[in-house]
Write a protein that holds these residues in place. Structure first.
Motif, short mmCIF file in Angstrom:
data_model
loop_
_atom_site.label_atom_id
_atom_site.label_comp_id
_atom_site.label_asym_id
_atom_site.label_seq_id
_atom_site.Cartn_x
_atom_site.Cartn_y
_atom_site.Cartn_z
N VAL A 262 19.53 65.89 77.79
CA VAL A 262 20.13 66.65 76.69
C VAL A 262 20.90 67.86 77.21
O VAL A 262 22.01 68.15 76.76
CB VAL A 262 19.03 67.09 75.71
CG1 VAL A 262 19.59 68.05 74.67
CG2 VAL A 262 18.41 65.87 75.03
N ALA A 281 13.07 68.08 72.90
CA ALA A 281 13.24 66.63 72.99
C ALA A 281 12.22 66.03 73.95
O ALA A 281 11.63 64.98 73.68
CB ALA A 281 14.66 66.31 73.45
N SER A 284 8.81 66.12 72.27
CA SER A 284 8.79 65.10 71.23
C SER A 284 8.54 63.72 71.83
O SER A 284 7.73 62.93 71.32
CB SER A 284 10.11 65.11 70.47
OG SER A 284 10.27 63.96 69.66
N TYR A 309 8.61 59.28 64.63
CA TYR A 309 8.76 60.14 65.78
C TYR A 309 7.85 61.35 65.60
O TYR A 309 7.35 61.61 64.50
CB TYR A 309 10.20 60.65 65.92
CG TYR A 309 11.20 59.65 66.47
CD1 TYR A 309 10.82 58.39 66.93
CD2 TYR A 309 12.54 59.98 66.56
CE1 TYR A 309 11.74 57.50 67.43
CE2 TYR A 309 13.49 59.10 67.07
CZ TYR A 309 13.08 57.85 67.50
OH TYR A 309 14.00 56.96 68.01
N VAL A 311 8.27 65.23 65.78
CA VAL A 311 9.44 66.11 65.80
C VAL A 311 9.09 67.53 65.40
O VAL A 311 8.11 67.78 64.70
CB VAL A 311 10.54 65.57 64.86
CG1 VAL A 311 10.94 64.16 65.24
CG2 VAL A 311 10.09 65.62 63.39
N VAL A 315 14.45 68.68 66.98
CA VAL A 315 14.60 67.24 67.10
C VAL A 315 14.80 66.60 65.74
O VAL A 315 15.59 65.67 65.58
CB VAL A 315 13.40 66.62 67.84
CG1 VAL A 315 13.52 65.11 67.91
CG2 VAL A 315 13.27 67.22 69.23
N HIS A 344 15.64 57.37 70.78
CA HIS A 344 15.19 58.75 70.86
C HIS A 344 16.21 59.57 71.64
O HIS A 344 16.84 59.06 72.58
CB HIS A 344 13.82 58.81 71.54
CG HIS A 344 13.17 60.16 71.44
ND1 HIS A 344 13.51 61.21 72.27
CD2 HIS A 344 12.19 60.62 70.62
CE1 HIS A 344 12.76 62.26 71.95
NE2 HIS A 344 11.96 61.93 70.96
N PRO A 345 16.43 60.83 71.29
CA PRO A 345 17.41 61.65 72.01
C PRO A 345 17.20 61.67 73.53
O PRO A 345 18.18 61.73 74.28
CB PRO A 345 17.22 63.05 71.41
CG PRO A 345 16.78 62.77 70.00
CD PRO A 345 15.91 61.55 70.10
N MET A 346 15.96 61.62 74.00
CA MET A 346 15.71 61.64 75.44
C MET A 346 16.34 60.44 76.14
O MET A 346 16.96 60.58 77.20
CB MET A 346 14.21 61.65 75.70
CG MET A 346 13.56 63.01 75.56
SD MET A 346 13.94 64.12 76.94
CE MET A 346 12.95 63.38 78.23
N VAL A 427 23.40 62.79 72.01
CA VAL A 427 22.06 63.38 71.85
C VAL A 427 21.31 62.76 70.68
O VAL A 427 20.28 63.27 70.25
CB VAL A 427 22.12 64.91 71.70
CG1 VAL A 427 22.53 65.55 73.01
CG2 VAL A 427 23.04 65.34 70.56
#
Length: 530
Positions: A262, A281, A284, A309, A311, A315, A344-346, A427
């Motif tokens: 990110v 992130a 999370s 998720y 969060v 996030v 997932h953003p990661m 992201v």
């Protein structure tokens, strides 16, 4: 203080040759200039050099267990990733720059530890420092000789006070090959290219597999040549909170989270997000892994299909959870748009460019990490027509540019799964339409074994991957490589087949896979010949 510590410490770091068993140092492995590849397309790293450099996560966890000092994982030198794996021993090496970094971290940890540790006595007392350091060195070196380092406490050049000498001892130990390398040398002669591990080495292998850290006294004292004892110890280790941290390491490797992230995205992508987003992130993601693997299903495929998720507000704003709070909590996500860790953003941030769409890196990741398919570009990249046709969508333009037969050897596999993610920015924000208001075409077909996974979007693709036996087999294969530190040799195929059968039969469950691995005779051996 740091100058004095560096001077005495370096005396213990130079000339690192010899063998374990006396006071000389451990000889680092010779790393080939560049691996050739086998018929399966994998690098010919199919045996162990006998030692394995600690990964960032292993280094951090081991320091925390030894000293109670929390270092940032990313402060340690990063492991080299080869063919999507960060645990391949022959691909790793520690040079002068890495030694310098490890020593600086050792100094940092030593100063904090001596100032904060409660040893039950006063470190200013040489007897107290001796008693504590003896146990510390035995645990840090996982059974390696300690006399040479213990002598630092008597060396006036190591510091004016006992505390300063103890700091020097700790810093030198944490940058010693005995600490930085996991010893898997084995004993006696070879049998079909393998050598039997010692009890200490089996304990270390089991501990680093589950905890991503060194073994405790109980594990080192156990008769680990007995498979029933190994399984009992596996249960104990998995019941310890450190197992959650350890399994994070495997999933991070599986999901290819060693690069990018990110924080690496362009400012326009991160506009409107808090400075804490990268840390949020990661937290999370880690909490999601804990919930699925240790509190709920306990299967790796379930990570691909979860509809919740964990969060906070940072996030939650990215993944469409409007009522998220500052505290992390489980929340439902729109499963028609996204599900599981792949969205997932990661994970998205790890496989996307700093800005813009990244279908081909994402498609390559899906094939290599989820299906264990090796994707290599052709030796010659053909020229393509760069002309844009008015009205073309991004996908149409990319498909036209990769339509040549030479391109299709790769792009027929990586294109469709990569285009499935067109609705997500780098992201993880979701948008159903492009900048001109046209719906993204995220449909496709993904070859998986002898089958085809047909999907309309990334969420459906994740479901298809989770349900397909090829994914379970790939998890098993990656777990083999993660555990042994090398790609499979032809003589390893029987164990690999067994692990794959267990993974498929148990729907990718974590515990049966670990049981089969730890109970195997191969777990007590090291492959020393290619």
């Amino acid at each position: 203080m740091r100058r004095r510590l560096r001077a005495i410490g370096c005396a213990f770091l130079v000339g690192c040759t010899g063998t374990i068993g006396d006071v000389t140092e451990l000889e680092p492995p010779v790393v080939p200039d560049g691996p050739t590849r086998g018929e399966d397309g994998l690098p010919d790293y199919r045996h162990s050099p006998g030692v394995r450099v600690l990964t960032q996560r292993e280094y951090r966890n081991a320091v925390a267990d030894l000293l109670g000092v929390e270092l940032a994982r990313t402060e340690a030198p990063a492991e080299q990733v080869v063919a999507g794996h960060g645990q391949i021993a022959l691909a790793q090496a520690v040079g002068y720059d890495e030694v310098d970094s490890f020593y600086e971290l050792g100094v940092q940890a030593a100063e904090e530890a001596v100032a904060t540790l409660d040893a039950g006595c006063d470190f200013a007392d040489i007897a107290c420092a001796r008693e504590w350091s003896g146990g510390f060195l035995e645990r840090a070196f996982r059974g390696a000789p300690t006399d040479r380092y213990a002598g630092i406490l008597e060396d006036a050049d190591a510091g004016e006070t006992v505390e300063e000498r103890l700091e020097t001892l700790i810093a030198a130990a944490l940058s010693s090959p005995h600490f930085l390398y996991r010893r898997e040398v084995g004993e006696g002669g070879t049998n079909r290219g393998t050598r039997r591990l010692s009890g200490e080495e089996i304990a270390s292998r089991l501990s680093f597999l589950v905890w991503q850290s060194g073994p405790d006294a109980e594990l080192r004292a156990a008769d680990l040549r007995d498979p029933s004892v190994r399984l009992a110890q596996l249960t104990r280790l998995l019941d310890d909170p450190r197992a959650r941290i350890g399994m994070h390491g495997f999933v991070y490797d599986w999901m290819g989270l060693s690069e990018g992230g990110v924080a690496s995205k362009d400012p326009e992508v991160l506009a409107g997000t808090p400075a804490s987003l990268a840390a949020s992130a990661e937290m999370s993601f880690d909490l999601l892994l804990d919930r699925v693997l240790f509190e709920e299903e306990g299967t790796f495929p379930a990570l691909l299909t979860t509809e919740e998720y964990v969060v906070d507000t940072a996030v939650g704003a990215l993944v469409g959870v409007d009522d998220a709070t500052e505290s992390f909590a489980s929340a439902a996500i729109n499963s028609a748009e996204r599900r599981g860790v792949l969205m997932h953003p990661m994970v998205l941030a790890a496989h996307t460019k700093e800005s813009g769409a990244s279908p081909f890196p994402l498609g390559k990741f899906i094939n290599e990490h989820l299906l264990c398919e090796v994707i290599d570009p052709p030796a010659m990249i053909p020229e393509v027509d760069e002309e844009e046709i008015e009205g073309e969508t991004f996908r149409e333009r990319m498909e036209a540019r990769t339509a040549a037969p030479a391109c299709q050897s790769c792009h027929r596999r990586i294109g469709p799964p990569g285009f499935a993610f067109l609705s997500f920015d780098p992201v993880g924000r979701y948008q159903a339409e492009d900048g001109l208001g046209r719906p993204f075409d995220t449909s496709g077909v993904l070859p998986a074994g002898d089958d085809m996974i047909v999907f309309e979007n990334a969420s459906e693709m994740a479901q298809g991957l989770a349900a397909h036996p090829s994914t379970a087999r790939c998890v098993a294969r990656r777990m083999f490589r993660w555990t042994f530190g090398h790609f499979e040799h032809e003589d390893d195929q029987e164990l690999v087949d067994t692990l794959e059968e267990v993974a498929v039969a148990e729907d990718g469950a974590m515990r049966p896979l670990l049981d089969a691995l730890v109970a195997s005779e191969a777990f007590t051996r090291v492959r020393v010949e290619p």
